[in-house]
Design an enzyme around this catalytic site. Structure first.
Site, PDB file in Angstrom:
ATOM      1  N   GLU A  47      -0.547  -6.833  -4.837  1.00 43.40           N
ATOM      2  CA  GLU A  47       0.492  -6.465  -4.161  1.00 43.40           C
ATOM      3  C   GLU A  47       0.747  -7.492  -2.971  1.00 43.40           C
ATOM      4  OE1 GLU A  47      -1.691  -4.348  -4.865  1.00 43.40           O
ATOM      5  OE2 GLU A  47      -0.842  -2.600  -5.687  1.00 43.40           O
ATOM      6  N   PHE A 109      -3.414  12.574  -2.853  1.00 48.49           N
ATOM      7  CA  PHE A 109      -4.041  11.435  -3.612  1.00 48.49           C
ATOM      8  C   PHE A 109      -2.965  10.198  -3.269  1.00 48.49           C
ATOM      9  CE2 PHE A 109      -4.264   8.810  -7.638  1.00 48.49           C
ATOM     10  CZ  PHE A 109      -5.613   8.251  -7.097  1.00 48.49           C
ATOM     11  N   GLN A 110      -3.555   9.194  -2.951  1.00 53.80           N
ATOM     12  CA  GLN A 110      -2.942   8.084  -2.778  1.00 53.80           C
ATOM     13  C   GLN A 110      -1.534   8.187  -1.671  1.00 53.80           C
ATOM     14  OE1 GLN A 110      -2.276   6.153  -6.514  1.00 53.80           O
ATOM     15  NE2 GLN A 110      -3.954   5.064  -6.201  1.00 53.80           N
ATOM     16  N   LYS A 159       8.151  10.519  -5.252  1.00 51.81           N
ATOM     17  CA  LYS A 159       8.189  10.301  -6.624  1.00 51.81           C
ATOM     18  C   LYS A 159       9.374  11.351  -7.243  1.00 51.81           C
ATOM     19  CE  LYS A 159       5.357  10.435 -10.674  1.00 51.81           C
ATOM     20  NZ  LYS A 159       3.786  10.364 -11.197  1.00 51.81           N
ATOM     21  N   MET A 461     -10.170 -25.366   9.817  1.00 57.26           N
ATOM     22  CA  MET A 461      -9.716 -25.542  11.281  1.00 57.26           C
ATOM     23  C   MET A 461     -10.405 -24.514  12.218  1.00 57.26           C
ATOM     24  SD  MET A 461      -6.954 -26.193  13.011  1.00 57.26           S
ATOM     25  CE  MET A 461      -5.641 -26.613  12.215  1.00 57.26           C
TER      26      MET A 461
HETATM   27  C1  LIG Z   1      -5.804 -13.959   6.408  1.00 51.73           C
HETATM   28  C2  LIG Z   1      -6.505 -14.774   7.481  1.00 51.73           C
HETATM   29  N1  LIG Z   1      -7.756 -14.798   7.812  1.00 51.73           N
HETATM   30  C3  LIG Z   1      -8.214 -15.534   8.832  1.00 51.73           C
HETATM   31  C4  LIG Z   1      -7.411 -16.461   9.572  1.00 51.73           C
HETATM   32  C5  LIG Z   1      -8.111 -17.466  10.603  1.00 51.73           C
HETATM   33  N2  LIG Z   1      -7.934 -19.047  10.009  1.00 51.73           N
HETATM   34  C6  LIG Z   1      -6.979 -20.069  10.260  1.00 51.73           C
HETATM   35  S1  LIG Z   1      -7.336 -21.279   9.627  1.00 51.73           S
HETATM   36  C7  LIG Z   1      -8.943 -20.831   8.690  1.00 51.73           C
HETATM   37  C8  LIG Z   1      -9.616 -21.771   7.967  1.00 51.73           C
HETATM   38  C9  LIG Z   1      -8.885 -21.948   6.742  1.00 51.73           C
HETATM   39  O1  LIG Z   1      -9.762 -22.604   5.728  1.00 51.73           O
HETATM   40  P1  LIG Z   1      -9.273 -23.462   4.742  1.00 51.73           P
HETATM   41  O2  LIG Z   1      -8.068 -22.741   3.761  1.00 51.73           O
HETATM   42  O3  LIG Z   1     -10.333 -24.006   3.823  1.00 51.73           O
HETATM   43  O4  LIG Z   1      -8.342 -24.688   5.196  1.00 51.73           O
HETATM   44  P2  LIG Z   1      -8.840 -25.685   6.179  1.00 51.73           P
HETATM   45  O5  LIG Z   1      -8.691 -25.603   7.648  1.00 51.73           O
HETATM   46  O6  LIG Z   1     -10.190 -26.141   5.821  1.00 51.73           O
HETATM   47  O7  LIG Z   1      -8.179 -26.857   5.625  1.00 51.73           O
HETATM   48  C10 LIG Z   1      -9.233 -19.353   9.226  1.00 51.73           C
HETATM   49  C11 LIG Z   1     -10.240 -18.709   8.490  1.00 51.73           C
HETATM   50  C12 LIG Z   1      -6.243 -16.570   9.041  1.00 51.73           C
HETATM   51  N3  LIG Z   1      -5.166 -17.613   9.224  1.00 51.73           N
HETATM   52  N4  LIG Z   1      -5.617 -15.998   8.088  1.00 51.73           N
END
Ligand SMILES: Cc1ncc(C[n+]2csc(CCOP(=O)(O)OP(=O)(O)O)c2C)c(N)n1
Ligand SMILES: [Mg+2]
Lengths: 563, 79
Positions: A47, A109-110, A159, A461
């Site tokens: 979703e 349920f749900q 529903k 990052m």
């Molecule tokens: C759903 C979610 N969980 C955690 C984060 C925290 N977060 C921000 S950037 C990042 C790393 C992203 O890794 P990747 O997609 O490999 O991108 P890169 O920075 O390596 O280019 C994380 C864990 C987030 N922004 N969104």
């Protein structure tokens, strides 16, 4: 007719042609009613994918995107996409099934209280009590989602309401919007500020895209001659290659853009909200500047910085009201010199793939009107820094919520809406795994999305922040055991190209852009690459960090990549 | 602060949610629904954030017709 059929008829009446969703028990009557409808439903594989696909339509057309889910887990899975839409002011109509009215509040349920769960993230929401309410609620839902400062709305349909017989008919659409002109006294004040300013800067955000005001922004910029900086959501407000565009500002903004803002004596905020990623330490942001703030949302005016002139109303009208020459030519020359001095360099000497250069080359080879959907992380910032957007609807990125997993489903929504357009998704090795199941959706509908995975074997990052701000103590950021993403794509029936050396880039870009159907380009890059420059969290935008001598080169302390 | 809004079963929740999320503490609430279906809410609030921004944030809620700071309340409780 039952409530479910009336609901579908009302959606058709609003001009809805695509819905993304996922069925389940509490929404089965609506799925049944879909069978006789002109609306095309796309089954995503989660979703959350449906909510982001709906955003793909909304962010590129300005019209509400529609997503649908069943009660309980279906509804909870939608929530991230709804919250994301709220943060970036994206119009969306989310429809959820709900347990029968008589069972509400019994832990049926749900059953999940989706109204309660989404209260902070919606402009408005309704839980229907009768099928006769459907026409009015659907009309209001679309009007509220798409007008003023847009955002998501939610309709929760028990529903029994879906099954109840009704004689209701769709009502005429309500396309009222806030086109109001700014207050004349404030306009006069703003004109006076502009006239007396020697160092104006236009700071333009996502509101420009939302208001469809990029032509007016450009005319305003050219009339005043003032330098333009953009937020992440604002990119493309003036084209990326426009001579007055200085760059993105903020945490990963360009040095020239941040310098211009810090030195300015007048900041003209256009559909921007002084977000902390933009301002850095708020009380040191543009310290010598007066502020003209234009926004359609009165609640943004003065929220974080007191404006000297507040132009509430339609951005197109506010911009047109102020488009007059200023006396800032010497200032422009200074800013231009900073821009030249701090321009990005792409001449990295090593063999491995340098992501900024890959993106610059891809941008130059791709059609100017390509749509680019990003995920979240370093790769997202590299796109923002190095892609030149022709207009702001070409760039889709989760800014306010910063949701990893946004990119692929958003690209699906864009490609279904604009089937002839080039649609590129730039993802990371972490982010792509958040909604990797949507490769099945790409495949099923044969959507020719071009998926670039920039793989640094890390949550890059976060790794960068640990390196810079936690003494290099890496904690749970390693992804060196990633699957081979090209193989994963092929397993879904999607063509894939894998590269890991700079000399492979030109051919790969050519094949990537030439592919007819869905295609993945899996580019392995150096794990140690960082995004520069950077304003450390909590610091002033005047204190940008630049790379140390070795920072953009392969880091020998780290294990060689197993490629 | 006095808020007048169309009454429905989530109106009060929405109002109090905005107040809390925007950094205001509720010191007292008084709410009633009149014969025309309007809900009248009086709130005493405490915060060091500017109340005019909160007023506009509450004003965005669908169905809110009027938001006012009442001097007597403002001087004791609303920063
Ligand atoms: C759903 C979610 N969980 C955690 C984060 C925290 N977060 C921000 S950037 C990042 C790393 C992203 O890794 P990747 O997609 O490999 O991108 P890169 O920075 O390596 O280019 C994380 C864990 C987030 N922004 N969104
Ligand atoms: Mg990564």
């Amino acid at each position: 007719m039952n409530g479910a059929e009336l609901l579908i008829r009302c959606l058709e009446n609003e001009g809805v042609r695509h819905i993304w969703g996922y069925p389940g028990g509490a929404i089965m009557p609506v799925y049944d009613a879909l069978l006789g409808s002109s609306i095309r439903h796309y089954l995503t594989r989660h979703e959350q994918g449906a909510a982001f696909a709906a955003q793909g339509l909304a962010r590129t057309t300005g019209k509400p995107g529609v997503c649908m889910a069943t009660s309980g887990p279906g509804a909870t899975n939608l929530v991230t996409g709804i919250a994301d839409a709220m943060m970036d002011s994206v119009p969306m109509v989310a429809i959820t099934g709900q347990v029968p009215s008589a069972m509400l509040g019994t832990d049926a349920f749900q059953e999940a209280d989706v109204i309660g769960m989404t209260l902070p993230f919606v402009k408005h929401s309704w839980q229907l009590e009768s099928a006769d309410e459907i026409p009015e609620v659907v009309r209001d839902a679309f009007q509220i989602a798409g007008s003023g400062r847009p955002g998501p709305v939610l309709i929760d349909v028990p529903k029994d309401v879906q099954l109840a017989l009704t004689t209701g008919e769709p009502l005429a659409c309500d396309s009222r919007n806030d086109e109001s002109a700014p207050d004349a006294v404030e306009v006069a004040r703003a004109r006076d500020l502009l006239w007396h300013s020697e160092r104006p800067v236009i700071y333009a955000g996502g509101g420009v895209r939302i208001a469809g005001a990029w032509n007016e922004l450009r005319a305003f910029a050219e009339a005043t001659g003032a330098p333009v900086v953009h937020t992440l959501q604002g990119l493309g407000g003036v084209p990326g290659d426009h001579p007055q565009f200085v760059g993105m500002l903020g945490m990963h903004g360009s040095r020239a853009a941040n310098m211009a803002v810090q030195e300015s004596d007048l900041l003209i905020a256009v559909g921007a909200r002084f977000d902390d990623r933009v301002t850095g330490k708020l009380d040191t942001f543009a310290p010598g500047a007066s502020v003209i703030h234009m926004d359609v949302d009165a609640a943004e005016l003065g929220k974080l910085r007191r404006p000297h002139a507040s132009l509430k109303g339609c951005l197109r009208r506010s911009l047109a009201a102020l488009a007059e020459p200023t006396q800032c030519a010497p200032w422009r020359a200074r800013v231009d010199a900073w821009k030249t001095e701090h321009a990005s360099r792409y001449d990295a000497p090593f063999d491995s793939i340098y992501a900024p250069r890959l993106l610059r080359d891809l941008c130059e080879a791709a059609p100017r009107d390509a749509y680019v959907c990003c995920d979240v992380g370093q790769h997202q910032m590299w796109v923002a820094q190095h892609w030149k957007f022709a207009d702001p609807r070409r760039h889709l990125t989760s800014g306010g919520l910063g949701t990893m997993g946004f990119g692929l489903p958003a690209a699906i929504g864009v490609k279904t809406t604009h089937s002839d357009a080039t649609v590129i998704c730039v993802s990371g090795d972490g982010s792509i795994m958040m909604n990797i199941q949507e490769l099945a959706t790409l495949r099923r509908y044969g959507l020719g999305v071009k998926l670039l995975v920039i793989d640094n074997s890390a949550l890059g990052m976060v790794r960068q922040w640990q390196e810079l701000f936690f003494n290099g103590r890496e904690s749970e950021v390693d992804l060196s055991d990633n699957p081979d993403f090209a193989e994963v794509a092929r397993a879904f029936g999607i063509e894939a190209i894998g590269i890991d050396r700079a000399d492979q880039v030109p051919d790969a870009i050519e094949a990537f852009l030439a592919a007819e159907g869905p295609v993945m380009l899996h580019a392995r890059i150096d794990r140690a690459a960082n995004v520069w420059p950077l304003v450390p969290p909590g610091a002033s935008n005047s204190d940008m960090l630049e790379p140390t001598a070795t920072a953009t080169e392969p880091d020998e302390r780290l294990e060689p990549q197993s490629v | 602060m006095r808020v007048i809004a169309c009454f429905n079963d989530t109106a009060l929740l929405r109002l109090l949610g905005v107040v809390r999320r925007r950094g205001f503490c509720v010191r007292s609430v008084e709410a009633n629904v009149d014969g025309t279906g309007r809900m009248n809410v009086s709130l005493a609030l405490e915060s060091d954030r500017p109340v005019d921004v909160l007023i506009r944030q509450i004003g965005r809620l669908i169905g809110v017709e009027d938001v006012r700071v009442e001097p007597a309340v403002a001087s004791v409780a609303v920063a």
